[in-house]
Design a protein around this motif. Structure first.
Motif, PDB file in Angstrom:
ATOM      1  N   TYR A   4      33.663  50.555  21.385  1.00 48.74           N
ATOM      2  CA  TYR A   4      33.928  51.978  21.540  1.00 48.74           C
ATOM      3  C   TYR A   4      33.196  52.789  20.480  1.00 48.74           C
ATOM      4  O   TYR A   4      32.948  52.307  19.380  1.00 48.74           O
ATOM      5  CB  TYR A   4      35.435  52.257  21.437  1.00 48.74           C
ATOM      6  N   TRP A   6      33.987  55.509  18.178  1.00 45.69           N
ATOM      7  CA  TRP A   6      35.166  56.170  17.635  1.00 45.69           C
ATOM      8  C   TRP A   6      34.800  57.484  16.972  1.00 45.69           C
ATOM      9  O   TRP A   6      33.783  57.588  16.290  1.00 45.69           O
ATOM     10  CB  TRP A   6      35.866  55.257  16.633  1.00 45.69           C
ATOM     11  N   ALA A  24      36.844  55.563  26.991  1.00 47.44           N
ATOM     12  CA  ALA A  24      36.611  54.240  27.567  1.00 47.44           C
ATOM     13  C   ALA A  24      35.887  54.376  28.903  1.00 47.44           C
ATOM     14  O   ALA A  24      35.954  55.430  29.541  1.00 47.44           O
ATOM     15  CB  ALA A  24      37.940  53.516  27.760  1.00 47.44           C
ATOM     16  N   ASP A  26      36.641  53.319  31.737  1.00 46.74           N
ATOM     17  CA  ASP A  26      37.541  53.522  32.880  1.00 46.74           C
ATOM     18  C   ASP A  26      38.155  54.929  32.898  1.00 46.74           C
ATOM     19  O   ASP A  26      39.128  55.178  33.580  1.00 46.74           O
ATOM     20  CB  ASP A  26      38.627  52.458  32.910  1.00 46.74           C
ATOM     21  N   THR A  28      39.814  56.436  30.601  1.00 47.51           N
ATOM     22  CA  THR A  28      40.994  56.595  29.760  1.00 47.51           C
ATOM     23  C   THR A  28      40.517  56.827  28.331  1.00 47.51           C
ATOM     24  O   THR A  28      39.320  56.743  28.042  1.00 47.51           O
ATOM     25  CB  THR A  28      41.912  55.359  29.809  1.00 47.51           C
ATOM     26  N   LEU A  29      41.452  57.117  27.462  1.00 51.00           N
ATOM     27  CA  LEU A  29      41.131  57.340  26.054  1.00 51.00           C
ATOM     28  C   LEU A  29      41.800  56.274  25.212  1.00 51.00           C
ATOM     29  O   LEU A  29      42.856  55.760  25.572  1.00 51.00           O
ATOM     30  CB  LEU A  29      41.609  58.722  25.622  1.00 51.00           C
ATOM     31  N   ARG A  30      41.193  55.954  24.093  1.00 53.71           N
ATOM     32  CA  ARG A  30      41.762  55.008  23.145  1.00 53.71           C
ATOM     33  C   ARG A  30      42.058  55.755  21.851  1.00 53.71           C
ATOM     34  O   ARG A  30      41.249  56.546  21.380  1.00 53.71           O
ATOM     35  CB  ARG A  30      40.794  53.859  22.841  1.00 53.71           C
ATOM     36  N   ARG A  32      43.574  55.146  17.800  1.00 49.98           N
ATOM     37  CA  ARG A  32      43.919  54.157  16.775  1.00 49.98           C
ATOM     38  C   ARG A  32      44.099  54.867  15.445  1.00 49.98           C
ATOM     39  O   ARG A  32      43.549  55.935  15.193  1.00 49.98           O
ATOM     40  CB  ARG A  32      42.864  53.067  16.657  1.00 49.98           C
ATOM     41  N   ILE A  40      45.455  49.491  19.176  1.00 50.61           N
ATOM     42  CA  ILE A  40      44.836  50.560  19.958  1.00 50.61           C
ATOM     43  C   ILE A  40      45.772  50.973  21.090  1.00 50.61           C
ATOM     44  O   ILE A  40      46.289  50.132  21.824  1.00 50.61           O
ATOM     45  CB  ILE A  40      43.481  50.089  20.529  1.00 50.61           C
ATOM     46  N   THR A  42      46.201  53.045  24.606  1.00 53.18           N
ATOM     47  CA  THR A  42      45.441  53.544  25.747  1.00 53.18           C
ATOM     48  C   THR A  42      46.232  54.648  26.426  1.00 53.18           C
ATOM     49  O   THR A  42      47.403  54.467  26.737  1.00 53.18           O
ATOM     50  CB  THR A  42      45.175  52.411  26.760  1.00 53.18           C
ATOM     51  N   ASN A  44      45.841  58.228  29.271  1.00 55.35           N
ATOM     52  CA  ASN A  44      44.968  59.010  30.137  1.00 55.35           C
ATOM     53  C   ASN A  44      44.893  60.424  29.574  1.00 55.35           C
ATOM     54  O   ASN A  44      45.645  60.812  28.694  1.00 55.35           O
ATOM     55  CB  ASN A  44      45.433  58.985  31.602  1.00 55.35           C
TER      56      ASN A  44
END
Length: 66
Positions: A4, A6, A24, A26, A28-30, A32, A40, A42, A44
């Motif tokens: 990723y 960051w 990400a 897909d 979505t958001l990560r 951390r 991490i 996950t 939306n």
């Protein structure tokens, strides 16, 4: 595992306790914490938006703080 890209807020200092965000593949958001980068979350985009709105308007339920 995906590598990723960051990002951290421009309000964050160089110290610890920063929240990092990455997009990400897909859609979505990560999220951390800089102190624990292996953990991490996950989310939306809608979920993150709802969380930020609740924080900004001080509408988090008391159980969310424990």
């Amino acid at each position: 595992m995906h590598a990723y890209i960051w990002q951290k807020s421009s309000y964050s200092t160089e110290g610890a306790n920063c929240l990092n965000l990455a997009a990400a593949p897909d859609d979505t958001l990560r999220l951390r914490e800089s102190d624990d980068p292996g953990r991490i979350l996950t989310v939306n985009r809608e979920g993150l938006s709802a969380l930020l709105t609740a924080v900004k308007t001080d509408r988090l339920p008391a159980t969310a703080l424990s």
